[in-house]
Design a protein around this motif. Structure first.
Motif, PDB file in Angstrom:
ATOM      1  N   LEU A 367      46.581  50.176  42.324  1.00 12.58           N
ATOM      2  CA  LEU A 367      47.287  51.244  43.026  1.00 12.58           C
ATOM      3  C   LEU A 367      46.358  51.859  44.060  1.00 12.58           C
ATOM      4  CD1 LEU A 367      49.004  53.038  39.981  1.00 12.58           C
ATOM      5  CD2 LEU A 367      50.015  51.351  41.525  1.00 12.58           C
ATOM      6  N   PRO A 368      46.898  52.289  45.201  1.00 13.32           N
ATOM      7  CA  PRO A 368      46.035  52.879  46.229  1.00 13.32           C
ATOM      8  C   PRO A 368      45.505  54.238  45.796  1.00 13.32           C
ATOM      9  CG  PRO A 368      48.343  53.070  46.860  1.00 13.32           C
ATOM     10  CD  PRO A 368      48.312  52.219  45.624  1.00 13.32           C
ATOM     11  N   ALA A 369      44.290  54.535  46.238  1.00  9.39           N
ATOM     12  CA  ALA A 369      43.663  55.830  45.969  1.00  9.39           C
ATOM     13  C   ALA A 369      43.221  56.442  47.295  1.00  9.39           C
ATOM     14  CB  ALA A 369      42.473  55.679  45.030  1.00  9.39           C
ATOM     15  N   ASP A 370      43.237  57.770  47.334  1.00 14.09           N
ATOM     16  CA  ASP A 370      42.902  58.497  48.553  1.00 14.09           C
ATOM     17  C   ASP A 370      41.385  58.648  48.648  1.00 14.09           C
ATOM     18  OD1 ASP A 370      42.924  59.953  50.829  1.00 14.09           O
ATOM     19  OD2 ASP A 370      43.699  61.803  49.942  1.00 14.09           O
ATOM     20  N   SER A 371      40.730  57.642  49.205  1.00 14.41           N
ATOM     21  CA  SER A 371      39.276  57.685  49.354  1.00 14.41           C
ATOM     22  C   SER A 371      38.882  56.740  50.485  1.00 14.41           C
ATOM     23  CB  SER A 371      38.586  57.278  48.047  1.00 14.41           C
ATOM     24  OG  SER A 371      37.185  57.196  48.224  1.00 14.41           O
ATOM     25  N   HIS A 372      37.876  57.132  51.275  1.00 15.82           N
ATOM     26  CA  HIS A 372      37.384  56.269  52.333  1.00 15.82           C
ATOM     27  C   HIS A 372      36.238  55.387  51.860  1.00 15.82           C
ATOM     28  CE1 HIS A 372      34.640  59.770  52.623  1.00 15.82           C
ATOM     29  NE2 HIS A 372      33.755  58.875  52.993  1.00 15.82           N
ATOM     30  N   ILE A 373      35.811  55.565  50.617  1.00 17.14           N
ATOM     31  CA  ILE A 373      34.776  54.714  50.049  1.00 17.14           C
ATOM     32  C   ILE A 373      35.426  53.401  49.615  1.00 17.14           C
ATOM     33  CG2 ILE A 373      33.027  54.519  48.255  1.00 17.14           C
ATOM     34  CD1 ILE A 373      32.477  56.669  50.354  1.00 17.14           C
ATOM     35  N   PRO A 374      34.915  52.261  50.034  1.00 16.60           N
ATOM     36  CA  PRO A 374      35.605  50.987  49.737  1.00 16.60           C
ATOM     37  C   PRO A 374      35.888  50.782  48.261  1.00 16.60           C
ATOM     38  CG  PRO A 374      33.843  50.656  51.330  1.00 16.60           C
ATOM     39  CD  PRO A 374      33.718  52.065  50.870  1.00 16.60           C
ATOM     40  N   GLU A 375      34.884  50.988  47.396  1.00 19.84           N
ATOM     41  CA  GLU A 375      35.091  50.729  45.977  1.00 19.84           C
ATOM     42  C   GLU A 375      35.916  51.802  45.287  1.00 19.84           C
ATOM     43  OE1 GLU A 375      30.609  51.606  46.488  1.00 19.84           O
ATOM     44  OE2 GLU A 375      32.270  50.894  47.714  1.00 19.84           O
ATOM     45  N   ARG A 376      36.243  52.877  46.005  1.00 14.52           N
ATOM     46  CA  ARG A 376      37.094  53.919  45.437  1.00 14.52           C
ATOM     47  C   ARG A 376      38.472  53.951  46.081  1.00 14.52           C
ATOM     48  NH1 ARG A 376      33.403  59.390  44.762  1.00 14.52           N
ATOM     49  NH2 ARG A 376      32.082  58.641  43.059  1.00 14.52           N
ATOM     50  N   GLY A 377      38.803  52.978  46.881  1.00 14.75           N
ATOM     51  CA  GLY A 377      40.089  52.957  47.570  1.00 14.75           C
ATOM     52  C   GLY A 377      41.231  52.460  46.719  1.00 14.75           C
ATOM     53  N   PHE A 378      40.979  52.214  45.429  1.00 10.36           N
ATOM     54  CA  PHE A 378      42.046  51.743  44.550  1.00 10.36           C
ATOM     55  C   PHE A 378      41.726  52.178  43.127  1.00 10.36           C
ATOM     56  CE2 PHE A 378      38.725  48.584  44.484  1.00 10.36           C
ATOM     57  CZ  PHE A 378      38.634  48.211  43.159  1.00 10.36           C
ATOM     58  N   ILE A 379      42.742  52.180  42.293  1.00 11.57           N
ATOM     59  CA  ILE A 379      42.589  52.395  40.863  1.00 11.57           C
ATOM     60  C   ILE A 379      43.348  51.293  40.138  1.00 11.57           C
ATOM     61  CG2 ILE A 379      42.279  54.893  41.033  1.00 11.57           C
ATOM     62  CD1 ILE A 379      45.185  55.238  40.230  1.00 11.57           C
ATOM     63  N   ILE A 380      42.967  51.053  38.899  1.00 10.67           N
ATOM     64  CA  ILE A 380      43.624  50.049  38.067  1.00 10.67           C
ATOM     65  C   ILE A 380      44.368  50.776  36.960  1.00 10.67           C
ATOM     66  CG2 ILE A 380      43.301  48.034  36.590  1.00 10.67           C
ATOM     67  CD1 ILE A 380      40.772  47.408  38.147  1.00 10.67           C
ATOM     68  N   ALA A 381      45.667  50.524  36.835  1.00 13.77           N
ATOM     69  CA  ALA A 381      46.504  51.206  35.849  1.00 13.77           C
ATOM     70  C   ALA A 381      47.379  50.190  35.142  1.00 13.77           C
ATOM     71  CB  ALA A 381      47.369  52.276  36.527  1.00 13.77           C
ATOM     72  N   PRO A 382      47.753  50.453  33.875  1.00 15.68           N
ATOM     73  CA  PRO A 382      48.678  49.551  33.180  1.00 15.68           C
ATOM     74  C   PRO A 382      50.004  49.455  33.925  1.00 15.68           C
ATOM     75  CG  PRO A 382      47.628  51.047  31.626  1.00 15.68           C
ATOM     76  CD  PRO A 382      47.271  51.536  32.990  1.00 15.68           C
ATOM     77  N   ALA A 383      50.484  48.244  34.124  1.00 20.19           N
ATOM     78  CA  ALA A 383      51.714  48.045  34.893  1.00 20.19           C
ATOM     79  C   ALA A 383      52.925  48.634  34.204  1.00 20.19           C
ATOM     80  CB  ALA A 383      51.926  46.546  35.140  1.00 20.19           C
ATOM     81  N   ALA A 384      52.913  48.692  32.865  1.00 20.00           N
ATOM     82  CA  ALA A 384      54.074  49.199  32.132  1.00 20.00           C
ATOM     83  C   ALA A 384      54.204  50.710  32.233  1.00 20.00           C
ATOM     84  CB  ALA A 384      53.995  48.788  30.664  1.00 20.00           C
ATOM     85  N   PHE A 385      53.117  51.391  32.568  1.00 21.62           N
ATOM     86  CA  PHE A 385      53.138  52.850  32.576  1.00 21.62           C
ATOM     87  C   PHE A 385      52.857  53.416  33.965  1.00 21.62           C
ATOM     88  CE2 PHE A 385      51.465  51.371  28.454  1.00 21.62           C
ATOM     89  CZ  PHE A 385      52.549  51.703  27.666  1.00 21.62           C
ATOM     90  N   SER A 386      53.048  52.620  34.984  1.00 22.05           N
ATOM     91  CA  SER A 386      52.868  53.081  36.358  1.00 22.05           C
ATOM     92  C   SER A 386      53.820  52.308  37.248  1.00 22.05           C
ATOM     93  CB  SER A 386      51.418  52.879  36.820  1.00 22.05           C
ATOM     94  OG  SER A 386      51.061  51.512  36.770  1.00 22.05           O
ATOM     95  N   ALA A 387      54.223  52.942  38.324  1.00 21.16           N
ATOM     96  CA  ALA A 387      55.147  52.316  39.271  1.00 21.16           C
ATOM     97  C   ALA A 387      54.378  51.733  40.442  1.00 21.16           C
ATOM     98  CB  ALA A 387      56.176  53.336  39.762  1.00 21.16           C
ATOM     99  N   ALA A 388      54.873  50.615  40.951  1.00 19.68           N
ATOM    100  CA  ALA A 388      54.254  50.017  42.125  1.00 19.68           C
ATOM    101  C   ALA A 388      54.370  50.972  43.308  1.00 19.68           C
ATOM    102  CB  ALA A 388      54.914  48.683  42.447  1.00 19.68           C
ATOM    103  N   GLN A 389      53.318  51.084  44.089  1.00 20.70           N
ATOM    104  CA  GLN A 389      53.279  52.029  45.196  1.00 20.70           C
ATOM    105  C   GLN A 389      52.907  51.313  46.484  1.00 20.70           C
ATOM    106  OE1 GLN A 389      50.693  55.333  44.362  1.00 20.70           O
ATOM    107  NE2 GLN A 389      51.535  55.662  42.318  1.00 20.70           N
ATOM    108  N   GLY A 390      53.433  51.863  47.564  1.00 16.43           N
ATOM    109  CA  GLY A 390      52.987  51.428  48.873  1.00 16.43           C
ATOM    110  C   GLY A 390      51.804  52.279  49.289  1.00 16.43           C
ATOM    111  N   GLY A 391      51.611  52.406  50.568  1.00 11.67           N
ATOM    112  CA  GLY A 391      50.534  53.268  51.045  1.00 11.67           C
ATOM    113  C   GLY A 391      49.199  52.575  51.197  1.00 11.67           C
ATOM    114  N   TRP A 392      49.201  51.240  51.161  1.00  9.36           N
ATOM    115  CA  TRP A 392      47.939  50.538  51.376  1.00  9.36           C
ATOM    116  C   TRP A 392      47.663  50.495  52.876  1.00  9.36           C
ATOM    117  CZ3 TRP A 392      44.898  49.305  47.350  1.00  9.36           C
ATOM    118  CH2 TRP A 392      45.475  49.235  46.085  1.00  9.36           C
TER     119      TRP A 392
END
Length: 484
Positions: A367-392
């Motif tokens: 999932l996308p994360a609000d950060s300009h640091i490359p390794e912080r630009g995303f998070i990993i979440a269980p697919a069953a408990f999170s919705a797919a998001q745009g915003g990449w």
């Protein structure tokens, strides 16, 4: 009077509901308090009798409380669990009468009109309430009167139903500011308030003051509205002859799923967790738990997901009862699906099927994360408990693969012409950059606390497309990513 029967209302107040709930599970010998953060300050939310005797009180700053009482044991408050505990107490109170409702966040109100004689009288009924609360380790205060307001007043400020006029005006369930203003006017008791002129008070304090007074005195009726029990999503079938084959168990499960899903549909909810309990003739039982990736109420989609769990069941000498219950439900309103919409049901079914084998938590998505640091630009979440998001959104090109920075040999502030990486000798063909990125100083990061990085996109003559960066504050070169 109602039909010749005098109306009677009981108010049950649990002054230490939150702390009693916690201490029931984990007793503490000494002063104890629950804390809750309010306006960036930890304050006392609830406390036990020992802490009160030491001078601590609700709303007190936790820092001040620790200064007064260094031995104070504290834990964070959980108002959500307190509400669930009060709901359980409401169900317990229905043994005295069917009309039971909540009174605020720490009390119950019961309309016991015509019910007290079942316990031998009002005194015996109240004594049974006190005994039950004492066995459960709960502090309780009771009030009984002909009106709801008077019962609340006696439970919080009195010891009996006589003498309502002598109770303070705060017993009318008024705001603290109104109580303070009335006391400044010399109206300190309910008797003082009821004897004062109503028109000037109504103009100054509004109609709410007189309404509370009339409710306590019985001039204005205040009914007790009982709460309905939450829907129970469970069905069962007792079999005349024991069964043991997986096909037979699946057939019974299919018959149980139909009425269960109909009830879920009527409530506009969907099941996220289903529990199938199989009782054997030897009184033993086995459970098959099914966790779903999304709320569902379609029997045809749910039934195949039980096959793996049912196949592993040991039927013993036979199964004579099967129970199916939706232990976790979520809202699932009816939706209009257009011809251009793609249904996500097939993906949810796939995640659920794989999740029964490896666990839903092990199926993850980025999932996308609000950060300009490359390794912080995303998070990993269980697919069953999170919705797919745009915003990449990437204003600058980013590599497909990121890894920990790997140092390479190089001098100067431009990419080296030749360098060695992963036992490969590479030659720089084209370099695009630099893109300077500074660390997020407001976060604690042991890997990058200070300094800047100048990132370059390097296309090597050997075909590798790498992401390099240079640290001017401590001259060195690193490889951190690879483009597709």
């Amino acid at each position: 009077m109602f039909g010749g029967i005098r109306k009677r209302v009981v108010c049950i107040w649990f002054p230490r509901l939150a702390s009693d709930r916690v201490l029931r599970a984990r007793p503490v010998d000494g002063p104890f308090a629950l804390t809750l953060r309010e306006s960036n300050t930890e304050r006392i939310y609830c406390l036990n009798a020992q802490a009160e005797r030491l001078g601590l009180h609700r709303g007190m700053s936790f820092a001040d409380a620790r200064a007064f009482c260094p031995d104070l044991v504290s834990r964070p408050a959980r108002p959500d669990l307190d509400a669930r505990f009060l709901a359980a107490l409401r169900r317990w109170a229905t043994r005295y009468c069917p009309w039971v409702g909540r009174e605020g966040v720490d009390g119950l109100v019961l309309d016991v009109t015509g019910s007290a004689h079942l316990w031998g009288g009002e005194a015996e009924m109240l004594a049974d309430m006190r005994a039950g609360a004492a066995r459960a380790g709960l502090t309780i205060r009771l009030g009984i009167a002909e009106t709801r307001g008077a019962a609340w007043a006696f439970a919080h400020y009195g010891k009996g139903e006589d003498g309502l006029a002598g109770l303070p005006v705060a017993a009318l369930r008024l705001d603290d500011k109104v109580v303070t203003a009335l006391q400044r006017l010399g109206l300190r008791s309910i008797g003082d308030l009821s004897g004062a002129a109503r028109a000037p008070l109504a103009r100054r304090f509004g109609p709410g003051l007189m309404l509370r007074l009339d409710q306590a005195l019985g001039t204005v009726l205040e009914p007790v509205g009982p709460e309905n029990d939450p829907p129970h999503y469970g069905v069962r079938m007792t079999l005349p002859d024991p069964i043991g084959l997986s096909g037979d168990v699946m057939g019974v499960t299919a018959r149980l799923l139909a009425p269960l899903c109909d009830k879920l549909k009527a409530q506009e909810t969907g099941a996220r967790t289903l529990t199938l309990t199989l009782r054997r003739v030897d009184q033993g039982s086995q459970q098959v738990e099914l966790r779903l990736a999304a709320p569902m109420r379609d029997p045809q989609r749910i039934l195949p997901l039980f096959e793996r769990g049912v196949g592993a069941v040991d039927a013993g000498f036979g199964i004579d009862q099967i129970r199916l219950e939706a232990t976790l439900v979520e809202p699932l309103p009816v939706q209009q699906i257009g011809s251009t919409q793609v249904s996500p049901d097939r993906l949810d079914d796939l995640i659920s099927r794989i999740g029964t084998r490896i666990g839903l938590e092990n199926i993850q998505r980025f999932l996308p994360a609000d950060s300009h640091i490359p390794e912080r630009g995303f998070i990993i979440a269980p697919a069953a408990f999170s919705a797919a998001q745009g915003g990449w959104v990437a204003l600058r090109p980013r590599p497909l693969r990121l890894f920990a920075p790997v140092p390479i040999a190089g001098t100067g502030n431009r990419p080296p012409e030749r360098f060695r990486w992963r036992r490969m000798r590479l030659t720089t063909g084209r370099a695009t950059g630099p893109e300077r990125i500074a660390p997020e100083w407001w976060f604690s990061d042991d890997n990058w606390r200070m300094g800047v990085r100048d990132y370059w996109k390097v296309d090597t003559r050997e075909g590798r497309r790498l992401w390099l960066f240079y640290t001017p504050q401590n001259p060195a070169w690193f490889v951190q990513g690879e483009f597709a």
